[in-house]
Design an enzyme around this catalytic site. Sequence first.
Site, PDB file in Angstrom:
ATOM      1  N   LYS A  22       0.850  -1.208   0.000  1.00  0.00           N
ATOM      2  CA  LYS A  22       0.000   0.000   0.000  1.00  0.00           C
ATOM      3  C   LYS A  22       0.881   1.253   0.000  1.00  0.00           C
ATOM      4  CE  LYS A  22      -1.709   1.455   4.058  1.00  0.00           C
ATOM      5  NZ  LYS A  22      -1.411   2.858   4.418  1.00  0.00           N
ATOM      6  N   ASN A  23       1.909   1.245   0.838  1.00  0.00           N
ATOM      7  CA  ASN A  23       2.708   2.461   1.037  1.00  0.00           C
ATOM      8  C   ASN A  23       3.748   2.686  -0.045  1.00  0.00           C
ATOM      9  OD1 ASN A  23       1.133   2.944   3.208  1.00  0.00           O
ATOM     10  ND2 ASN A  23       2.671   2.457   4.750  1.00  0.00           N
ATOM     11  N   CYS A 117      -4.819  12.252  13.122  1.00  0.00           N
ATOM     12  CA  CYS A 117      -5.565  10.987  13.066  1.00  0.00           C
ATOM     13  C   CYS A 117      -5.383  10.328  14.430  1.00  0.00           C
ATOM     14  CB  CYS A 117      -5.038  10.099  11.933  1.00  0.00           C
ATOM     15  SG  CYS A 117      -3.438   9.415  12.281  1.00  0.00           S
ATOM     16  N   ARG A 122       0.284  14.310  13.289  1.00  0.00           N
ATOM     17  CA  ARG A 122       0.702  14.105  11.899  1.00  0.00           C
ATOM     18  C   ARG A 122       0.917  15.424  11.123  1.00  0.00           C
ATOM     19  NH1 ARG A 122      -1.006   8.911  10.481  1.00  0.00           N
ATOM     20  NH2 ARG A 122       0.629   8.907   8.895  1.00  0.00           N
ATOM     21  N   ASP A 306       4.888   0.358  12.094  1.00  0.00           N
ATOM     22  CA  ASP A 306       3.670  -0.278  11.566  1.00  0.00           C
ATOM     23  C   ASP A 306       3.544  -1.740  11.977  1.00  0.00           C
ATOM     24  OD1 ASP A 306       3.606   1.549   8.410  1.00  0.00           O
ATOM     25  OD2 ASP A 306       3.088   2.102  10.461  1.00  0.00           O
ATOM     26  N   ARG A 398      -8.605  -0.553   4.884  1.00  0.00           N
ATOM     27  CA  ARG A 398      -7.754   0.449   4.226  1.00  0.00           C
ATOM     28  C   ARG A 398      -6.404  -0.150   3.824  1.00  0.00           C
ATOM     29  NH1 ARG A 398      -6.969   5.820   7.346  1.00  0.00           N
ATOM     30  NH2 ARG A 398      -5.662   6.003   5.512  1.00  0.00           N
TER      31      ARG A 398
HETATM   32  C1  EPZ Z   1       4.287   6.916   6.581  1.00  0.00           C
HETATM   33  O1  EPZ Z   1       3.480   7.920   7.175  1.00  0.00           O
HETATM   34  C2  EPZ Z   1       3.390   5.702   6.418  1.00  0.00           C
HETATM   35  N1  EPZ Z   1       2.270   6.036   5.528  1.00  0.00           N
HETATM   36  C3  EPZ Z   1       2.865   5.258   7.782  1.00  0.00           C
HETATM   37  O2  EPZ Z   1       2.114   4.082   7.594  1.00  0.00           O
HETATM   38  C4  EPZ Z   1       4.063   4.941   8.675  1.00  0.00           C
HETATM   39  O3  EPZ Z   1       3.599   4.594   9.958  1.00  0.00           O
HETATM   40  C5  EPZ Z   1       4.976   6.169   8.768  1.00  0.00           C
HETATM   41  O4  EPZ Z   1       5.380   6.569   7.440  1.00  0.00           O
HETATM   42  C6  EPZ Z   1       6.242   5.890   9.571  1.00  0.00           C
HETATM   43  O5  EPZ Z   1       6.933   4.826   8.999  1.00  0.00           O
HETATM   44  C7  EPZ Z   1       2.477   6.025   4.205  1.00  0.00           C
HETATM   45  O6  EPZ Z   1       3.572   5.767   3.721  1.00  0.00           O
HETATM   46  C8  EPZ Z   1       1.297   6.358   3.344  1.00  0.00           C
HETATM   47  P1  EPZ Z   1       6.273  10.230   8.710  1.00  0.00           P
HETATM   48  P2  EPZ Z   1       4.032   9.452   7.230  1.00  0.00           P
HETATM   49  O7  EPZ Z   1       6.173  11.501   7.941  1.00  0.00           O
HETATM   50  O8  EPZ Z   1       4.914   9.701   6.067  1.00  0.00           O
HETATM   51  C9  EPZ Z   1       6.592  13.524  12.102  1.00  0.00           C
HETATM   52  C10 EPZ Z   1       0.271   2.676   7.815  1.00  0.00           C
HETATM   53  O9  EPZ Z   1      -0.134   2.099   8.812  1.00  0.00           O
HETATM   54  N2  EPZ Z   1       6.452  14.496  11.005  1.00  0.00           N
HETATM   55  O10 EPZ Z   1       7.405   9.305   8.402  1.00  0.00           O
HETATM   56  O11 EPZ Z   1       2.866  10.332   7.430  1.00  0.00           O
HETATM   57  C11 EPZ Z   1       5.336  12.691  12.307  1.00  0.00           C
HETATM   58  O12 EPZ Z   1       4.425  13.368  13.154  1.00  0.00           O
HETATM   59  C12 EPZ Z   1       0.703   4.118   7.925  1.00  0.00           C
HETATM   60  O13 EPZ Z   1       0.385   2.170   6.678  1.00  0.00           O
HETATM   61  C13 EPZ Z   1       6.528  15.861  11.300  1.00  0.00           C
HETATM   62  O14 EPZ Z   1       6.702  16.262  12.443  1.00  0.00           O
HETATM   63  O15 EPZ Z   1       4.911   9.428   8.539  1.00  0.00           O
HETATM   64  C14 EPZ Z   1       5.884  11.425  12.928  1.00  0.00           C
HETATM   65  O16 EPZ Z   1       6.069  11.638  14.312  1.00  0.00           O
HETATM   66  C15 EPZ Z   1       0.413   4.679   9.298  1.00  0.00           C
HETATM   67  N3  EPZ Z   1       6.411  16.750  10.274  1.00  0.00           N
HETATM   68  C16 EPZ Z   1       7.254  11.265  12.272  1.00  0.00           C
HETATM   69  O17 EPZ Z   1       7.589  12.553  11.742  1.00  0.00           O
HETATM   70  C17 EPZ Z   1       6.230  16.361   8.976  1.00  0.00           C
HETATM   71  O18 EPZ Z   1       6.144  17.229   8.086  1.00  0.00           O
HETATM   72  C18 EPZ Z   1       7.286  10.248  11.128  1.00  0.00           C
HETATM   73  O19 EPZ Z   1       6.222  10.575  10.269  1.00  0.00           O
HETATM   74  C19 EPZ Z   1       6.153  14.972   8.700  1.00  0.00           C
HETATM   75  C20 EPZ Z   1       6.269  14.066   9.726  1.00  0.00           C
END
Ligand code: EPZ
Length: 433
Positions: A22-23, A117, A122, A306, A398
């Site tokens: 998915k990702n 969420c 996020r 995850d 999802r």
């Molecule tokens: C991706 O989400 C995945 N989703 C998530 O999978 C996964 O849990 C996550 O990466 C971490 O591996 C997809 O790829 C579609 P991040 P993402 O940006 O990119 C902070 C699932 O279950 N952050 O790597 O949204 C954030 O709050 C989903 O399939 C900021 O502060 O996660 C978090 O604490 C859930 N500012 C950390 O970084 C930003 O601009 C990592 O988030 C972006 C992120």
Amino acid sequence: MDKLSIRGNGPLNGEVRISGAKNAALPVLAATLLTAGAVRIGNIPRLRDITTMVELLQTLGTQVEVAGRGELVTGTRHSHSVRAPYQLVKTMRASILVLGPLLARFGAAEVSLPGGCAIGSRPVNLHIQGLKAMGAAITIEDGYIKAHTTGLRGARIVFDLVSVTGTENLMMAATLASGTTVLENAAREPEIVDLANCLNAMGARIRNAGQATIVIEGVHELHGAQHRIIPDRIETGTFLVAAAATGGRVRLLDTAPALLDVVVDKLREAGATIRSGADWIEIDMQGRRARAVSVVTAPYPAFPTDMQAQFVALNAGAEGFATVKETIFENRFMHAQELQRMGADIELQGNTAIVRGIAKLRGAPVMATDLRASAGLVIAALAADGETLIDRIYHLDRGYESIETKLARLGADIRRVPGRTPSAQVHPARKIG
Ligand code: EPZ
């Protein structure tokens, strides 16, 4: 709302095929905005999030044709909108992935702020800061990210936090920027490598994807290509843990074991025997109860966040006790209180769950709160005595293709209970006269 009814039914046994990731599919679909050419994408999982992304692309002007099971052909000759509306974005945060491509290709984008969420606030500040560094003018108005540019230019961007979609958004935007972009402290997930491989097939010039410093040389335009999505390492890990939690023996096909090293090591520590080939992996618990294992989530290649809920569920019925530390998201233990309803002994201390395994979890009515939490509840239900009824399983749909069919094939006693749509309020007939 549909529910899942699961009765603990002993060890899982047999084999299932793993779907596409998915990702990886979500950013690859967003990347098709970058070209007028036809991009043929294979091994796309049949999931709600994919449907949502396709809907979003179609509202933006992308033509999407189904070319066969799990195969789409897309092309964006022109955009008839650059606006990603709230009603779509709120159902899927990954919609933010159209921001970079829209800006790079059409010079403008209006993307609803995804909002938080269940697992955390996020924020998308890193996406916005990076695009600004590349020359985009961005404001936040009425809950929308409004961005425009007369042409993105290459920049050196250092992420102060590792962000998967942040890296993906900026990597996509940089493919059409003038000059070279360097992304430092970039995410290293396999899905980033898959996206880079697809972009390079489309004519992009990306080096070192999968490492902490990615270099993208901008080109004038991208062309059509063919790409096959990598297998879903989290679906693979989820089924491995389900087998471990039930003392079973399961073989997973069409997968990529090399993407799961840390998860496999942890399952061996839990007492599993694991064998694998290039595209298959087999776990055998030999009927034994798992030993509880401690994990700490962190960016790839460390233990994936995850997979955290799945290991909390495994530990809940395992021998001994373990700690599960969540370092990525601030609220990713929603499954804990649901597991406690099944008898689990879990104590939360800040971002750490202390889990003391009990001999047998007990089935109970529980509620899914987010995608991977619901996977954890399914695993606990498979190992529990009695029936578990899991509500709000739209979260599960999802990210897991046909999960009850795949689990039933492994011997699980699982069925989907259609939710009763609230019956129309039947007003008592009024007496006339
Ligand atoms: C991706 O989400 C995945 N989703 C998530 O999978 C996964 O849990 C996550 O990466 C971490 O591996 C997809 O790829 C579609 P991040 P993402 O940006 O990119 C902070 C699932 O279950 N952050 O790597 O949204 C954030 O709050 C989903 O399939 C900021 O502060 O996660 C978090 O604490 C859930 N500012 C950390 O970084 C930003 O601009 C990592 O988030 C972006 C992120």
